[in-house]
Design a protein around this motif. Structure first.
Motif, PDB file in Angstrom:
ATOM      1  N   MET A  38      74.359  82.774  75.305  1.00 23.71           N
ATOM      2  CA  MET A  38      73.767  82.738  73.756  1.00 23.71           C
ATOM      3  C   MET A  38      72.864  81.776  73.602  1.00 23.71           C
ATOM      4  SD  MET A  38      77.365  80.110  73.109  1.00 23.71           S
ATOM      5  CE  MET A  38      77.679  78.895  73.967  1.00 23.71           C
ATOM      6  N   SER A  42      72.073  83.053  68.046  1.00 28.19           N
ATOM      7  CA  SER A  42      72.878  84.484  68.376  1.00 28.19           C
ATOM      8  C   SER A  42      73.849  84.455  67.213  1.00 28.19           C
ATOM      9  CB  SER A  42      73.561  84.073  69.721  1.00 28.19           C
ATOM     10  OG  SER A  42      72.810  84.140  70.669  1.00 28.19           O
ATOM     11  N   CYS A  43      74.277  85.883  67.016  1.00 30.72           N
ATOM     12  CA  CYS A  43      75.140  85.889  65.931  1.00 30.72           C
ATOM     13  C   CYS A  43      76.517  86.045  66.855  1.00 30.72           C
ATOM     14  CB  CYS A  43      74.903  87.427  65.421  1.00 30.72           C
ATOM     15  SG  CYS A  43      76.058  87.569  64.101  1.00 30.72           S
ATOM     16  N   LYS A  63      75.166  76.094  67.161  1.00 33.61           N
ATOM     17  CA  LYS A  63      75.133  77.659  67.019  1.00 33.61           C
ATOM     18  C   LYS A  63      75.729  77.786  65.371  1.00 33.61           C
ATOM     19  CE  LYS A  63      74.572  77.566  71.324  1.00 33.61           C
ATOM     20  NZ  LYS A  63      74.057  76.379  71.981  1.00 33.61           N
ATOM     21  N   GLU A 105      76.952  97.300  65.806  1.00 31.08           N
ATOM     22  CA  GLU A 105      75.914  96.473  66.578  1.00 31.08           C
ATOM     23  C   GLU A 105      75.340  95.423  65.958  1.00 31.08           C
ATOM     24  OE1 GLU A 105      72.873  98.803  68.506  1.00 31.08           O
ATOM     25  OE2 GLU A 105      73.882 100.572  68.696  1.00 31.08           O
ATOM     26  N   ASP A 108      75.531  89.473  68.751  1.00 30.91           N
ATOM     27  CA  ASP A 108      75.038  89.077  70.149  1.00 30.91           C
ATOM     28  C   ASP A 108      76.329  88.703  71.397  1.00 30.91           C
ATOM     29  OD1 ASP A 108      72.204  89.349  69.559  1.00 30.91           O
ATOM     30  OD2 ASP A 108      72.826  87.771  68.364  1.00 30.91           O
ATOM     31  N   LEU A 109      77.202  88.019  70.671  1.00 32.74           N
ATOM     32  CA  LEU A 109      78.310  87.421  71.704  1.00 32.74           C
ATOM     33  C   LEU A 109      79.716  87.457  70.795  1.00 32.74           C
ATOM     34  CD1 LEU A 109      79.356  85.818  73.935  1.00 32.74           C
ATOM     35  CD2 LEU A 109      78.797  83.806  72.868  1.00 32.74           C
ATOM     36  N   LEU A 140      79.451  95.201  68.621  1.00 32.49           N
ATOM     37  CA  LEU A 140      78.659  94.424  69.599  1.00 32.49           C
ATOM     38  C   LEU A 140      77.182  95.181  69.825  1.00 32.49           C
ATOM     39  CD1 LEU A 140      78.588  92.026  71.847  1.00 32.49           C
ATOM     40  CD2 LEU A 140      79.499  93.901  73.480  1.00 32.49           C
ATOM     41  N   LYS A 141      76.141  94.233  70.011  1.00 34.44           N
ATOM     42  CA  LYS A 141      74.815  94.837  70.053  1.00 34.44           C
ATOM     43  C   LYS A 141      74.718  95.362  71.379  1.00 34.44           C
ATOM     44  CE  LYS A 141      72.497  91.710  66.683  1.00 34.44           C
ATOM     45  NZ  LYS A 141      71.479  90.613  66.688  1.00 34.44           N
ATOM     46  N   GLY A 144      74.360  92.910  74.273  1.00 33.16           N
ATOM     47  CA  GLY A 144      75.276  91.882  73.753  1.00 33.16           C
ATOM     48  C   GLY A 144      76.328  91.835  74.870  1.00 33.16           C
ATOM     49  N   LYS A 193      79.125  93.143  79.283  1.00 32.65           N
ATOM     50  CA  LYS A 193      77.827  93.352  78.771  1.00 32.65           C
ATOM     51  C   LYS A 193      77.601  94.811  78.437  1.00 32.65           C
ATOM     52  CE  LYS A 193      72.888  92.178  79.302  1.00 32.65           C
ATOM     53  NZ  LYS A 193      71.923  91.613  80.122  1.00 32.65           N
ATOM     54  N   SER A 196      72.219  98.549  77.316  1.00 37.42           N
ATOM     55  CA  SER A 196      71.144  99.117  76.343  1.00 37.42           C
ATOM     56  C   SER A 196      70.855 100.441  76.831  1.00 37.42           C
ATOM     57  CB  SER A 196      69.972  98.348  76.578  1.00 37.42           C
ATOM     58  OG  SER A 196      69.371  98.620  77.924  1.00 37.42           O
TER      59      SER A 196
END
Length: 254
Positions: A38, A42-43, A63, A105, A108-109, A140-141, A144, A193, A196
């Motif tokens: 993070m 970060s979102c 944060k 998405e 990030d966390l 989750l991205k 992420g 994780k 991608s």
């Protein structure tokens, strides 16, 4: 302990319990473990937040883009009222983690501190956890990270987390339950994780190459037991009750 998986239990508990309660570990202990995943931008989503001080301590550490959800309206209202002046940017929402209203998405966390454990104590726990994990993966991205803090040993947790449909890679960390704890007194952190698109394509290409190699080198197929009769291998789905055996209720941390 089966009550931990029931919404009614938490509504009643939060109706009478006034002090904050943190499962397992506080943020000051988790910070070095979470830091690689993070930044201040970060979102972050805290699922099953309860009365934990995690979001407050993340906010005070810089944060600001934090969303906290819980299916107990009681605790969400309490936490929102307690933080509306000091931490106005935290977004508190009554929401079921198995049916979240967030867009795909978004985060990030995502942090899960005891929520998976509570679900596994309830009725139809395997199916309930699967529904939650599908939703976590959805919001989750790509790239992420979903972090689960739990008492659950790998043998009882990895079969749930390591499913290809979620699109993530799983790593395992451990951390002592308290300072000076013996080596067998640890909590587990499962770090998922999200792969991608580029990595996913690369992985698929590698799997295709492996499949071709295996097929070209494979010996003649042998019949498996029961093939002649059409019998299927036996399965034991379970309902999650075995997860209660290793339940280790943490002390309340003020």
């Amino acid at each position: 302990m089966g009550q931990y998986g029931e919404q009614k239990y938490w509504e009643e508990r939060y109706n009478t319990e006034q002090a904050p309660f943190d499962w397992y570990l506080r943020y000051q202990h988790l910070k070095p473990l979470l830091a690689p995943f993070m930044t201040d931008e970060s979102c972050i989503l805290d699922i099953g937040c309860g009365s934990s001080k995690l979001a407050e301590e993340l906010y005070d550490d810089g944060k600001k883009n934090i969303k906290c959800i819980d299916y107990s309206a009681n605790i969400i209202n309490k936490m929102q009222d307690a933080n509306i002046s000091a931490r106005p940017e935290i977004d508190w929402a009554e929401m079921d983690v198995k049916a979240m209203s967030f867009d795909d998405e978004t985060f990030d966390l995502i942090i899960d501190k005891g929520t998976s454990d509570a679900i596994l104590c309830g009725t139809d726990s395997y199916a309930q956890l699967s529904s939650m994990l599908k939703e976590v993966s959805r919001v989750l991205k790509k790239g992420g990270v979903y972090v689960v803090i739990t008492y659950g040993v790998p043998a009882t947790r990895l079969p749930h987390f390591e499913k290809e449909e979620y699109g993530w890679k799983v790593d395992k960390l451990t951390t002592p339950k308290y300072e000076g704890a013996p080596p067998n007194q640890v909590y587990y952190l499962y770090v998922m994780k999200k792969v991608s698109e580029e990595k996913e394509e690369e992985r698929n290409d590698q799997e295709d190459e492996v499949a071709v190699t295996i097929e070209s080198d494979a010996p003649p197929k042998m019949s498996s037991p029961g093939a002649e009769t059409g019998a299927s291998p036996s399965t034991n789905e379970g309902n999650g009750d075995e997860n209660l055996i290793d339940f280790d209720p943490p002390p309340e941390m003020q």
